[in-house]
Design an enzyme around this catalytic site. Structure first.
Site, PDB file in Angstrom:
ATOM      1  N   ARG A   1      17.040  19.184  17.424  1.00  0.00           N
ATOM      2  CA  ARG A   1      16.550  19.994  15.934  1.00  0.00           C
ATOM      3  C   ARG A   1      17.896  22.017  16.262  1.00  0.00           C
ATOM      4  O   ARG A   1      17.219  21.816  17.339  1.00  0.00           O
ATOM      5  CB  ARG A   1      15.413  20.306  15.696  1.00  0.00           C
ATOM      6  CG  ARG A   1      14.553  21.427  15.261  1.00  0.00           C
ATOM      7  CD  ARG A   1      14.367  20.763  14.032  1.00  0.00           C
ATOM      8  NE  ARG A   1      13.778  22.106  12.960  1.00  0.00           N
ATOM      9  CZ  ARG A   1      12.366  22.615  12.470  1.00  0.00           C
ATOM     10  NH1 ARG A   1      11.667  21.489  13.268  1.00  0.00           N
ATOM     11  NH2 ARG A   1      12.381  22.996  11.789  1.00  0.00           N
TER      12      ARG A   1
ATOM     13  N   ARG B   1      15.714  17.995   8.396  1.00  0.00           N
ATOM     14  CA  ARG B   1      15.095  18.566   9.796  1.00  0.00           C
ATOM     15  C   ARG B   1      15.406  17.028  10.199  1.00  0.00           C
ATOM     16  O   ARG B   1      14.953  15.684  10.514  1.00  0.00           O
ATOM     17  CB  ARG B   1      14.506  18.919  10.303  1.00  0.00           C
ATOM     18  CG  ARG B   1      12.983  18.281   9.992  1.00  0.00           C
ATOM     19  CD  ARG B   1      11.549  19.798   9.753  1.00  0.00           C
ATOM     20  NE  ARG B   1      11.976  20.568   8.938  1.00  0.00           N
ATOM     21  CZ  ARG B   1      10.961  21.202   7.721  1.00  0.00           C
ATOM     22  NH1 ARG B   1       9.982  21.017   8.258  1.00  0.00           N
ATOM     23  NH2 ARG B   1      11.195  21.715   7.390  1.00  0.00           N
TER      24      ARG B   1
ATOM     25  N   ASP C   1      10.728  17.441  13.800  1.00  0.00           N
ATOM     26  CA  ASP C   1       9.950  18.441  13.404  1.00  0.00           C
ATOM     27  C   ASP C   1       8.022  18.599  14.586  1.00  0.00           C
ATOM     28  O   ASP C   1       8.135  17.296  13.980  1.00  0.00           O
ATOM     29  CB  ASP C   1       9.363  19.162  12.128  1.00  0.00           C
ATOM     30  CG  ASP C   1       8.810  20.202  12.091  1.00  0.00           C
ATOM     31  OD1 ASP C   1       8.761  20.935  12.558  1.00  0.00           O
ATOM     32  OD2 ASP C   1       8.078  20.960  10.691  1.00  0.00           O
TER      33      ASP C   1
ATOM     34  N   ASP D   1       5.528  20.127  15.390  1.00  0.00           N
ATOM     35  CA  ASP D   1       4.586  21.112  14.671  1.00  0.00           C
ATOM     36  C   ASP D   1       2.790  21.411  15.573  1.00  0.00           C
ATOM     37  O   ASP D   1       2.023  20.167  15.350  1.00  0.00           O
ATOM     38  CB  ASP D   1       3.833  21.848  13.424  1.00  0.00           C
ATOM     39  CG  ASP D   1       4.952  21.577  12.601  1.00  0.00           C
ATOM     40  OD1 ASP D   1       5.294  22.206  13.235  1.00  0.00           O
ATOM     41  OD2 ASP D   1       5.347  21.277  11.732  1.00  0.00           O
TER      42      ASP D   1
END
Length: 153
Positions: free
Chosen positions: A83, A93, A96, A98
């Protein structure tokens, strides 16, 4: 140990393989135990819609790491998996990760906002969380079942 929840997503490359690799890398981190993982689900992009569909999931972690250190681990794993954060928001992407929820904490610091600021608006985040814990309370937002019901209104 604190129960934390992490959202996983990818829409470039071998998506499922990348998400599984991210989970493997999380599992070998000191102070992190992957307690459960939701099923992977195909989702439409949000924001920038002209891009490939995403594969999304959530993981429940039991961690002794403080929130900022856990976030640093997530960002390091993203970099390891290719990334590159170029400032583009909501774009395609490779991966990811989070930090969605960290126990019952509410955190609002530079670069660290928990619960994730748009978590309560996003079905692709709420559904995997509800799969992992149907009784989950999102700090400052309420029960996950109510949040999902509001999206149906």
């Amino acid at each position: 140990m604190t129960r934390a929840y992490v959202g996983l997503g990818a829409n470039l490359g071998p998506r499922a393989g990348t998400l599984r690799r991210a989970l493997d890398l999380l599992a070998v981190e000191d102070g992190v135990e992957v307690a459960a993982v939701s099923r992977f689900r195909e989702t439409d992009p949000v924001g920038v819609v002209e891009q490939p569909r995403f594969l999304n999931a959530a993981a429940a972690l039991d961690t002794s790491l403080p929130p900022r250190e856990l976030l640093d681990v997530l960002l390091r794993i993203e970099r390891t998996l290719g990334r590159i954060r170029d400032g583009t928001r909501w774009g395609p992407r490779v991966v990811d990760l989070d930090l969605l929820v960290y126990g019952d904490r509410r955190i609002d610091e530079a670069g660290l906002h928990v619960p994730h600021p748009r978590l309560h608006e996003r079905r692709f985040v709420l559904e995997p969380l509800a799969e992992l814990d149907p009784e989950l309370e999102i700090p400052g937002h309420g029960p996950i079942s109510e949040l999902l019901a509001r999206l149906d209104d």
